[in-house]
Design an enzyme around this catalytic site. Structure first.
Site, PDB file in Angstrom:
ATOM      1  N   CYS A  68      34.947  17.997 -14.954  1.00  0.00           N
ATOM      2  CA  CYS A  68      36.101  18.722 -15.544  1.00  0.00           C
ATOM      3  C   CYS A  68      37.468  18.383 -14.653  1.00  0.00           C
ATOM      4  CB  CYS A  68      36.076  20.170 -15.574  1.00  0.00           C
ATOM      5  SG  CYS A  68      34.271  20.670 -15.612  1.00  0.00           S
ATOM      6  N   CYS A 141      38.850  22.583 -15.582  1.00  0.00           N
ATOM      7  CA  CYS A 141      37.771  23.709 -15.616  1.00  0.00           C
ATOM      8  C   CYS A 141      38.054  24.924 -16.157  1.00  0.00           C
ATOM      9  CB  CYS A 141      36.933  23.623 -14.425  1.00  0.00           C
ATOM     10  SG  CYS A 141      35.411  24.261 -14.265  1.00  0.00           S
ATOM     11  N   ASP A 142      37.163  26.013 -16.289  1.00  0.00           N
ATOM     12  CA  ASP A 142      37.249  27.269 -16.729  1.00  0.00           C
ATOM     13  C   ASP A 142      38.667  28.001 -16.523  1.00  0.00           C
ATOM     14  OD1 ASP A 142      35.116  26.457 -18.089  1.00  0.00           O
ATOM     15  OD2 ASP A 142      33.828  28.259 -17.465  1.00  0.00           O
ATOM     16  N   GLU A 480      29.556  34.978 -13.435  1.00  0.00           N
ATOM     17  CA  GLU A 480      29.139  34.581 -14.985  1.00  0.00           C
ATOM     18  C   GLU A 480      27.610  34.473 -14.815  1.00  0.00           C
ATOM     19  OE1 GLU A 480      30.846  31.078 -16.196  1.00  0.00           O
ATOM     20  OE2 GLU A 480      32.606  32.025 -16.878  1.00  0.00           O
ATOM     21  N   SER A 505      28.952  33.223 -19.337  1.00  0.00           N
ATOM     22  CA  SER A 505      29.463  32.121 -19.517  1.00  0.00           C
ATOM     23  C   SER A 505      29.811  31.603 -20.921  1.00  0.00           C
ATOM     24  CB  SER A 505      28.542  30.919 -18.988  1.00  0.00           C
ATOM     25  OG  SER A 505      28.668  29.567 -19.702  1.00  0.00           O
TER      26      SER A 505
HETATM   27 FE1  FES Z   1      34.103  22.818 -16.016  1.00  0.00          FE
HETATM   28 FE2  FES Z   1      32.272  23.928 -17.882  1.00  0.00          FE
HETATM   29  S1  FES Z   1      34.370  23.448 -18.094  1.00  0.00           S
HETATM   30  S2  FES Z   1      32.062  23.632 -15.584  1.00  0.00           S
END
Ligand code: FES
Length: 591
Positions: A68, A141-142, A480, A505
């Protein structure tokens, strides 16, 4: 502090907007010769640039151990080149970030949510300390996206975000179908229950379950980019694009696409527009733009993490947004997208039929999305997408408004004697709208995972599996729980619902309820429920309740003792001491 952070010098002596209105304090004369000597050493080319060029901080959440994020340094270099070519001074720097998928494999997941705060702290700190005039962030990432926006809202200087982009689709020759990161987790459930098989459609079916797992692990993530379904990263990028804080198309342009590099160059033009027109984050982070974020999240079936992150962004920007807003929007917005995790397609598929701007165009035309909001291009959202192609008539990913997957959104806000301050459920309707079962309580997710691995969850009766002491303070860090939900899906356990004061998640699906508030660590009712109590989740009446009398709950409350904190020093201890509850976004600067 405010005088220092918020410059009043908006215009120069010629009456034009002053683009270097923050850095000019350091660079205009010789008041700070040490600062100027350092800046010359770092790359300011000449006296003219020193005195006139705006300083643009370029913050990528780069690090090489995660697909990511692993390409974000390169995107940052492209941005810097374009910024410098347009007479500004680009300064690259980095914030930390972690991989949600990798941390999910160990107790490291407790560190994930707090990285959102560290990213926000980093962006705020570097921008203000270095007197940057503008800020371009490049997350992947998230937690990266909300962290970047929260940082921007805090410093409130002209800013925009470039999403690192979605990953391409993986393909498993063994399973003979596209695969992604969630496939790995779900396959693990089948692996555990010895039901992992190749499809018996005429090919070689001689692979062992270990060989199938090996094949999946090798092919689920084919290169750079964030997880490809409507998981948290793509959800947040889509929401933020619909708030006007990115260039059009940022959220659906794949990480590996040449268009992502072109976006980096165009970002330099946009940040100049933001400087010239004084387009600051708080002018974009408004109630209307948050409403847009909620609408697109519901229409595309986004992650429940969007609730937590959008609340946090709103709290940071000083915009009033509550859990009830999510329910109100969910009630009126149809769920349209056949995207993973509940559907078949990925963001890379959506890109091929026009991407997020084409969906926005559809929703603006239907009066569901507000096209009048301002954006970082200096134009409105509607103007940005006007020249974008409409969705092709023969596409199958986005259902039509008169034939949606579900008439209303998939995110449901629940309340009741189990969660008086709210809980967040993701209910697509596929699993039904109501579930009643006997409580089975687990202190921490690891206990549930152990029970699943031992095959100790029976199939015979309806069970509500409760994982507690995993909230913002209790986790700490509100981890998560993809592993448990994916294992349950993979094992085909249709007789269970999952409830937690932690999070799920974006890749989780099934009958799941998270963000239960108040959390167990502060004595919320989730701490008082006992094995065998009857728990009902009802997405029609928006309730989550347990069949335990008020008197009995009061008796149990008197008996309850807070557990000893699991961490007492270090970053997680600081986090646990500062963090607000999930219904207020779990931020660390709300006092
Ligand atoms: Fe990075 Fe899923 S977006 S682990």
């Amino acid at each position: 502090y405010l005088d220092f952070v918020h410059s009043s010098e908006l215009t120069g002596v010629d009456g034009k907007p002053m683009l270097n209105r923050y850095s000019t304090h350091l660079t205009r004369q010789h008041d700070f010769p040490g600062a100027q000597a350092m800046l010359f050493a770092a790359g300011v080319p000449d006296r003219h640039a020193m005195q006139t060029a705006p300083h643009v901080g370029i913050a990528s959440v780069w690090w090489e151990g995660n697909p990511c994020n692993m390409h974000l340094l390169d995107l940052g270099k492209e941005v810097k080149k374009a910024v410098n070519a347009r007479g500004m001074l680009g300064w690259q720097y980095n914030t930390i970030g972690v991989s949600d998928a990798i941390t999910m494999g160990n107790q490291g997941m407790r560190f994930s949510l707090q990285t959102r705060e560290i990213i926000a702290d980093s962006v705020e700190t570097v921008t203000c300390a270095q007197a940057h005039d503008a800020n371009i962030t490049i997350p992947g990432c998230d937690k990266n996206m909300p962290g970047c926006i929260m940082g921007m809202a805090r410093h409130n200087r002209p800013s925009l975000m470039i999403y690192g982009g979605t990953i391409d689709k993986g393909y498993s020759e063994t399973l003979r179908r596209p695969v992604n990161i969630a496939t790995c987790y779900e396959a693990f459930g089948a692996y555990t229950f010895n039901t992992l098989r190749q499809p018996d459609d005429g090919g070689d079916t001689s692979k062992t379950k270990d060989e199938i797992m090996e094949d999946l692990e090798r092919h689920a993530c084919p290169g750079a980019g964030a997880c490809g379904g409507m998981y948290t990263a793509n959800t947040m990028a889509t929401a933020i694009e619909s708030m006007g804080l990115t260039l059009p198309g940022s959220s659906s342009t794949p990480a590996s696409s040449p268009a992502k590099m072109r976006e980096c160059a165009k970002a330099a033009d946009a940040i100049k527009v933001c400087l010239e027109q004084d387009i600051t984050p708080k002018k974009l982070l408004t109630h209307k733009s948050f409403e847009n974020a909620l609408v697109i999240t519901m229409a595309l079936g986004g992650s429940t993490n969007a609730v937590l992150h959008l609340l946090a962004m709103a709290v940071t920007a000083g915009v009033e947004l509550t859990l009830d807003d999510f329910q109100r929007v969910s009630n009126k917005i149809p769920f349209l997208a056949d995207l993973a995790p509940s559907g078949k397609y990925s963001m890379a598929d959506l890109y091929e039929i026009g991407g997020v701007p084409s969906v926005q165009k559809l929703l603006i035309a239907a009066g569901l999305l507000d096209g009048s909001i301002p954006t970082v291009t200096g134009k409105t959202l509607a103007e940005n997408v006007a020249s974008w192609p409409s969705l092709p008539s023969d596409q199958v990913i986005i259902k039509s408004l008169d034939s949606p997957i579900k008439e209303s959104g998939h995110i449901q806000i629940l309340r009741g004697n189990f969660a008086p301050a709210g809980a967040v459920a993701k209910i697509t309707g596929k699993e039904g709208l109501r579930f009643t079962g006997k409580a089975r309580c687990f202190e921490k997710e690891v206990e549930l995972n152990d029970a699943l691995n031992r095959g100790a969850i029976p199939r015979g009766e309806n069970l509500v599996l409760i994982v507690r002491y995993e909230g913002p303070k209790g986790g700490p860090g509100m981890p998560e729980q993809l592993k448990a939900s994916a294992a349950i899906m993979g094992a085909g356990l249709t007789n269970v619902a999952l409830v937690t004061d932690g999070r799920y998640s974006g890749a989780s699906h099934g009958f799941i309820v998270g963000h239960v508030c108040p959390e167990a660590a502060v004595g919320g009712p989730i701490a008082l429920v006992r094995d065998g109590d009857e728990v009902t989740i009802d997405a029609q009446s928006n309730t989550i309740s347990m069949k335990v009398s008020d008197e009995e709950l009061e008796r149990r409350r008197k008996e309850w003792k807070p557990p000893r904190p699991t961490v007492t020093r270090g970053t997680l201890a600081k986090y646990a001491a500062l963090v607000s509850d999930a219904s207020h976004g779990a931020v660390t600067d709300l006092f």
